[in-house]
Write a protein that holds these residues in place. Structure first.
Motif, PDB file in Angstrom:
ATOM      1  N   TYR A 153      33.286  40.939  35.313  1.00 35.39           N
ATOM      2  CA  TYR A 153      31.843  40.398  35.806  1.00 35.39           C
ATOM      3  C   TYR A 153      30.944  40.032  34.678  1.00 35.39           C
ATOM      4  CZ  TYR A 153      30.612  45.293  36.101  1.00 35.39           C
ATOM      5  OH  TYR A 153      30.293  46.537  35.710  1.00 35.39           O
ATOM      6  N   VAL A 154      31.033  40.701  33.608  1.00 39.90           N
ATOM      7  CA  VAL A 154      30.363  40.494  32.436  1.00 39.90           C
ATOM      8  C   VAL A 154      30.945  39.085  31.689  1.00 39.90           C
ATOM      9  CG1 VAL A 154      29.224  41.346  30.273  1.00 39.90           C
ATOM     10  CG2 VAL A 154      29.406  42.812  32.263  1.00 39.90           C
ATOM     11  N   LEU A 222      20.114  51.500  31.427  1.00 41.35           N
ATOM     12  CA  LEU A 222      21.409  51.067  31.765  1.00 41.35           C
ATOM     13  C   LEU A 222      21.477  49.429  31.999  1.00 41.35           C
ATOM     14  CD1 LEU A 222      24.295  51.743  32.689  1.00 41.35           C
ATOM     15  CD2 LEU A 222      23.598  52.134  34.846  1.00 41.35           C
ATOM     16  N   ALA A 224      21.087  47.604  29.028  1.00 37.91           N
ATOM     17  CA  ALA A 224      19.873  47.478  28.086  1.00 37.91           C
ATOM     18  C   ALA A 224      19.869  46.312  27.422  1.00 37.91           C
ATOM     19  CB  ALA A 224      19.759  48.771  27.356  1.00 37.91           C
ATOM     20  N   PHE A 228      15.150  44.745  24.631  1.00 35.72           N
ATOM     21  CA  PHE A 228      13.883  44.291  24.711  1.00 35.72           C
ATOM     22  C   PHE A 228      12.917  45.067  25.612  1.00 35.72           C
ATOM     23  CE2 PHE A 228      17.244  40.842  24.369  1.00 35.72           C
ATOM     24  CZ  PHE A 228      16.809  40.350  22.955  1.00 35.72           C
ATOM     25  N   ASN A 229      13.327  45.455  26.825  1.00 36.19           N
ATOM     26  CA  ASN A 229      12.587  46.015  27.862  1.00 36.19           C
ATOM     27  C   ASN A 229      12.537  47.493  27.727  1.00 36.19           C
ATOM     28  OD1 ASN A 229      11.358  43.634  28.902  1.00 36.19           O
ATOM     29  ND2 ASN A 229      13.327  43.151  29.646  1.00 36.19           N
ATOM     30  N   VAL A 245      22.137  51.815  27.142  1.00 36.19           N
ATOM     31  CA  VAL A 245      23.743  51.772  27.336  1.00 36.19           C
ATOM     32  C   VAL A 245      23.841  50.365  27.424  1.00 36.19           C
ATOM     33  CG1 VAL A 245      25.428  52.131  28.761  1.00 36.19           C
ATOM     34  CG2 VAL A 245      24.007  53.954  27.908  1.00 36.19           C
ATOM     35  N   MET A 251      24.918  42.822  21.334  1.00 30.50           N
ATOM     36  CA  MET A 251      23.533  43.053  21.973  1.00 30.50           C
ATOM     37  C   MET A 251      23.003  44.304  21.370  1.00 30.50           C
ATOM     38  SD  MET A 251      22.987  40.298  23.848  1.00 30.50           S
ATOM     39  CE  MET A 251      21.458  40.647  24.770  1.00 30.50           C
ATOM     40  N   ASP A 273      30.265  51.397  29.685  1.00 31.99           N
ATOM     41  CA  ASP A 273      30.457  50.701  30.864  1.00 31.99           C
ATOM     42  C   ASP A 273      29.647  51.926  31.700  1.00 31.99           C
ATOM     43  OD1 ASP A 273      30.914  49.837  33.079  1.00 31.99           O
ATOM     44  OD2 ASP A 273      32.906  49.104  32.792  1.00 31.99           O
ATOM     45  N   GLY A 274      28.622  51.293  32.413  1.00 27.55           N
ATOM     46  CA  GLY A 274      27.950  52.198  33.324  1.00 27.55           C
ATOM     47  C   GLY A 274      28.712  53.023  34.378  1.00 27.55           C
ATOM     48  N   THR A 290      16.962  46.983  34.353  1.00 29.90           N
ATOM     49  CA  THR A 290      16.047  45.863  34.335  1.00 29.90           C
ATOM     50  C   THR A 290      17.013  44.690  34.173  1.00 29.90           C
ATOM     51  OG1 THR A 290      14.518  47.148  33.204  1.00 29.90           O
ATOM     52  CG2 THR A 290      14.081  44.914  33.079  1.00 29.90           C
ATOM     53  N   MET A 291      16.938  43.971  35.336  1.00 30.04           N
ATOM     54  CA  MET A 291      17.416  42.613  35.565  1.00 30.04           C
ATOM     55  C   MET A 291      19.209  42.757  35.149  1.00 30.04           C
ATOM     56  SD  MET A 291      14.865  40.222  33.500  1.00 30.04           S
ATOM     57  CE  MET A 291      14.913  40.872  32.022  1.00 30.04           C
ATOM     58  N   THR A 296      26.324  42.015  37.765  1.00 30.03           N
ATOM     59  CA  THR A 296      27.360  42.813  38.205  1.00 30.03           C
ATOM     60  C   THR A 296      28.277  42.100  39.108  1.00 30.03           C
ATOM     61  OG1 THR A 296      26.272  44.231  39.525  1.00 30.03           O
ATOM     62  CG2 THR A 296      26.205  44.904  37.266  1.00 30.03           C
ATOM     63  N   MET A 304      27.577  52.365  40.481  1.00 28.39           N
ATOM     64  CA  MET A 304      26.702  52.619  39.287  1.00 28.39           C
ATOM     65  C   MET A 304      25.443  53.019  40.001  1.00 28.39           C
ATOM     66  SD  MET A 304      27.107  50.085  36.267  1.00 28.39           S
ATOM     67  CE  MET A 304      27.757  48.517  36.950  1.00 28.39           C
TER      68      MET A 304
HETATM   69  C1  SAM Z   1      20.439  40.067  31.847  1.00 31.89           C
HETATM   70  S1  SAM Z   1      20.968  41.451  30.686  1.00 31.89           S
HETATM   71  C2  SAM Z   1      19.566  42.497  30.837  1.00 31.89           C
HETATM   72  C3  SAM Z   1      19.444  43.199  29.616  1.00 31.89           C
HETATM   73  C4  SAM Z   1      18.036  44.230  29.436  1.00 31.89           C
HETATM   74  N1  SAM Z   1      18.205  44.953  30.585  1.00 31.89           N
HETATM   75  C5  SAM Z   1      17.073  43.345  29.164  1.00 31.89           C
HETATM   76  O1  SAM Z   1      16.037  43.592  30.086  1.00 31.89           O
HETATM   77  O2  SAM Z   1      16.687  42.481  28.430  1.00 31.89           O
HETATM   78  C6  SAM Z   1      22.164  42.522  31.506  1.00 31.89           C
HETATM   79  C7  SAM Z   1      22.937  43.226  30.592  1.00 31.89           C
HETATM   80  O3  SAM Z   1      23.695  44.069  31.595  1.00 31.89           O
HETATM   81  C8  SAM Z   1      24.906  44.360  31.019  1.00 31.89           C
HETATM   82  N2  SAM Z   1      26.050  44.989  31.905  1.00 31.89           N
HETATM   83  C9  SAM Z   1      26.200  44.502  32.956  1.00 31.89           C
HETATM   84  N3  SAM Z   1      27.308  45.400  33.410  1.00 31.89           N
HETATM   85  C10 SAM Z   1      27.419  46.644  32.605  1.00 31.89           C
HETATM   86  C11 SAM Z   1      28.068  47.589  32.855  1.00 31.89           C
HETATM   87  N4  SAM Z   1      28.919  47.839  33.806  1.00 31.89           N
HETATM   88  N5  SAM Z   1      27.902  48.489  31.952  1.00 31.89           N
HETATM   89  C12 SAM Z   1      26.819  48.438  30.997  1.00 31.89           C
HETATM   90  N6  SAM Z   1      25.990  47.316  30.791  1.00 31.89           N
HETATM   91  C13 SAM Z   1      26.434  46.296  31.677  1.00 31.89           C
HETATM   92  C14 SAM Z   1      25.261  43.118  30.042  1.00 31.89           C
HETATM   93  O4  SAM Z   1      26.203  43.463  29.527  1.00 31.89           O
HETATM   94  C15 SAM Z   1      23.873  42.718  29.832  1.00 31.89           C
HETATM   95  O5  SAM Z   1      23.742  43.099  28.558  1.00 31.89           O
END
Ligand code: SAM
Lengths: 425, 119
Positions: A153-154, A222, A224, A228-229, A245, A251, A273-274, A290-291, A296, A304
């Motif tokens: 899904y990523v 989680l 992250a 940025f945030n 994480v 990234m 992976d979370g 955050t976002m 997912t 998670m």
């Molecule tokens: C839209 S970005 C948001 C990044 C950050 N939180 C921000 O506010 O800038 C979503 C992030 O979630 C990560 N992500 C998605 N599923 C994940 C998982 N199961 N474990 C760790 N990271 C995950 C992605 O790789 C991506 O970097």
């Protein structure tokens, strides 16, 4: 014609209407990993940021009228019933010229900003990679793990970014992080600030203000991404250890180097992976997302949330910044506009997530109903980041304006607020 | 040094089939090209603005000075305002369609001629 009184006084010069102008691309805060923009690259980003703002503030707000005046009545007449779901609305809207123009421009602007950002990043990838290595090489605060598998899904090229978060062009590069920061500034119409951190600032100040006695020592961010945030949280809680994480190494490399460049040293960037994250149970004071959830999938999202609960100590805080879910009274047109990115911006889980109920999901994850809360936090922006004349328009403002106008009790707060859901464990 | 094909990388397509929103995909094709060209004209216009400002300040117009140019607050605002105005101008047809949603419908020119001629 009636004899209207003729004004004898000289007509005053009319005051021109203030047009909301987005910030120029040069308002993005510089650091050594941010690609250097030439004069023309900056100008191209300025054009695009204005295009995004125009589509968001001058075209998108007309879509509810297209729906109400043409699409809904025609559907009711031909089918003798209301729309059952947003997919039906989507198909009906496709016939409307005004909608076609809006949708094509919205999709097109997104593709153009990726093109412009990527051209800038790739022509200087070796330089910004080298800059990142100066911060990253041998740093104990960057913990990469090549064994981590990026979940399916990523790997969907979210928000139309080719290669998504994870693909490397040069081995061990930061390209995905650099493309994200440059392009996101444009997509958000500057709405996340010169340091790409308004959500994080809002969250950090919200927690500090609402819960002055809460003194977190160990915070997990989680998903992250480029951190940025996470930065404003780490800055507002300098005594805390923040663990950022993510599954995507490019990234994390970008985020780690950028944090160091901004002088933020209390964050460890960890590739994991979370769902399978291996931290001591009950060891965290605060878990922030955050976002993340809209990128997912249903099973992993639920797993998670459960995981977060077990990682939190009793009295710990789970806080999530996400698109609010639909309410029973959410109008169909608003749902349609809010689901749009699921179909046309490579955010496949986005629409499904809207149909869940976050409160119920938190309870299913093991929190008690009394522990769960929802909030609208007033936006906190970085001081002095933009010239005074700047007014940002986010890509999603039109949809959110509808939601805010509807939410009677929370409306006032929600107008300038960001939606959060969470729980005190 | 690794040689990267920057054009290919910059123009890479995201996963998934590209949606077309107009009845005829050719319309979308032309709109995309038009918007990209519009963007390039805007780039040229901003460059021209920089050159004018350098000339006004008596600064030699060199590539280095153009690239180093940092507009002050007033100049930055004026340049953003130009982009905003320019985009409104080139997207005028889209707004006409939106405005027509609010109006009564088609006008019959013969009927209108009669109507305005009637005493
Ligand atoms: C839209 S970005 C948001 C990044 C950050 N939180 C921000 O506010 O800038 C979503 C992030 O979630 C990560 N992500 C998605 N599923 C994940 C998982 N199961 N474990 C760790 N990271 C995950 C992605 O790789 C991506 O970097």
């Amino acid at each position: 014609m009636t004899d209207a009184p003729v004004s004898t006084t000289a007509t005053a010069t009319p005051t021109p209407v203030e047009v909301a102008l987005p910030p120029p691309y040069s308002a993005l805060h510089r650091h050594p990993m941010l690609p250097v923009a030439t004069h023309d690259e900056t100008a191209r980003m300025n054009f695009l940021i204005n295009l995004v703002s125009h589509v968001g503030k001058d075209i998108a707000p007309a879509m509810p009228a297209v729906y109400a005046k043409r699409v809904e009545p025609a559907f009711k007449k031909s089918r003798g019933r209301d729309f059952a779901n947003t997919s039906e609305v989507r198909e009906a809207m496709r016939a409307e010229p005004a909608y076609q123009s809006w949708a094509a421009l919205r999709r097109g602007a997104q593709e153009m900003r990726h093109q412009a950002g990527r051209a800038m990043v790739f022509r200087q990838l070796e330089e910004i990679d080298a800059a990142a290595r100066r911060f990253n090489d041998g740093a104990p605060t960057l913990k990469l793990n090549p064994q981590v598998q990026v979940p399916k899904y990523v790997s969907v090229d979210n928000h139309l970014s080719p290669g998504g978060y994870e693909r490397e062009v040069l081995a061990g590069d930061i390209a995905a992080g650099a493309c994200y920061e440059a392009g996101h500034f444009v997509t958000a119409g500057g709405g996340t600030g010169g340091k790409s951190d308004w959500p994080g600032r809002t969250i950090a100040h919200f927690v500090k203000r609402q819960f002055p006695d809460f003194k977190p020592k160990r915070i997990l961010d989680l998903g992250a991404g480029g951190g940025f945030n996470a930065l404003p949280i780490a800055e507002l809680y300098p005594d805390a250890e923040v663990i950022a994480v993510d599954v995507a190494a490019p990234m994390l490399r970008y985020g780690h180097a950028r944090a160091k460049a901004f002088g933020v040293n209390n964050i460890t960037f960890l590739q994991a992976d979370g769902e399978t994250l291996d931290l001591a149970l009950g060891s965290l004071d605060w878990v922030q997302t955050t976002m993340v959830w809209h990128e997912t999938a249903l099973g992993p999202f639920r797993n998670m949330l459960k995981k977060i609960r077990t990682l939190l100590r009793p009295g710990g805080l789970s806080l999530n910044f996400e698109q609010p879910n639909f309410d029973p009274d959410t109008p169909m047109v608003e749902k349609f506009l809010r689901d749009w990115d699921a179909w046309y911006n490579n955010e496949p889980f986005w629409a499904k997530l809207h149909t869940l109920n976050f409160r119920d999901e938190m309870i299913a994850a093991g929190f008690t109903p009394a522990q769960v809360f929802e909030e609208w936090a007033p936006q906190v922006r970085s001081a002095g980041a933009y010239p005074a004349w700047v007014q940002t328009v986010n890509r999603h403002d039109a949809e959110h304006a509808m939601a805010n106008a509807r939410k009677s009790t929370k409306a006032v707060r929600a107008k300038s607020g960001m939606y959060l859901f969470g729980a005190w464990n | 040094m690794t040689i990267l094909d920057i054009n290919a990388l910059a123009n890479a397509k995201a996963k998934g089939k590209r949606p077309y929103f107009f009845d005829d995909p050719a319309v979308e094709r032309v709109l995309s090209i038009t918007m990209a060209v519009a963007g390039e004209l805007a780039v040229t216009r901003e460059r021209l603005d920089t050159i004018e400002r350098l000339l006004e300040a008596g600064t030699p117009v060199t590539k280095a000075n153009i690239n180093a140019f940092k507009p002050d607050d007033d100049a930055a605002r004026a340049r953003q305002a130009w982009h905003a105005e320019y985009i409104s101008r080139i997207l005028r047809i889209v707004h006409q369609e939106l405005e027509s949603l609010q109006s009564e419908g088609d006008v019959n020119p013969e009927a209108l001629a009669d109507e305005i001629s009637a005493a």
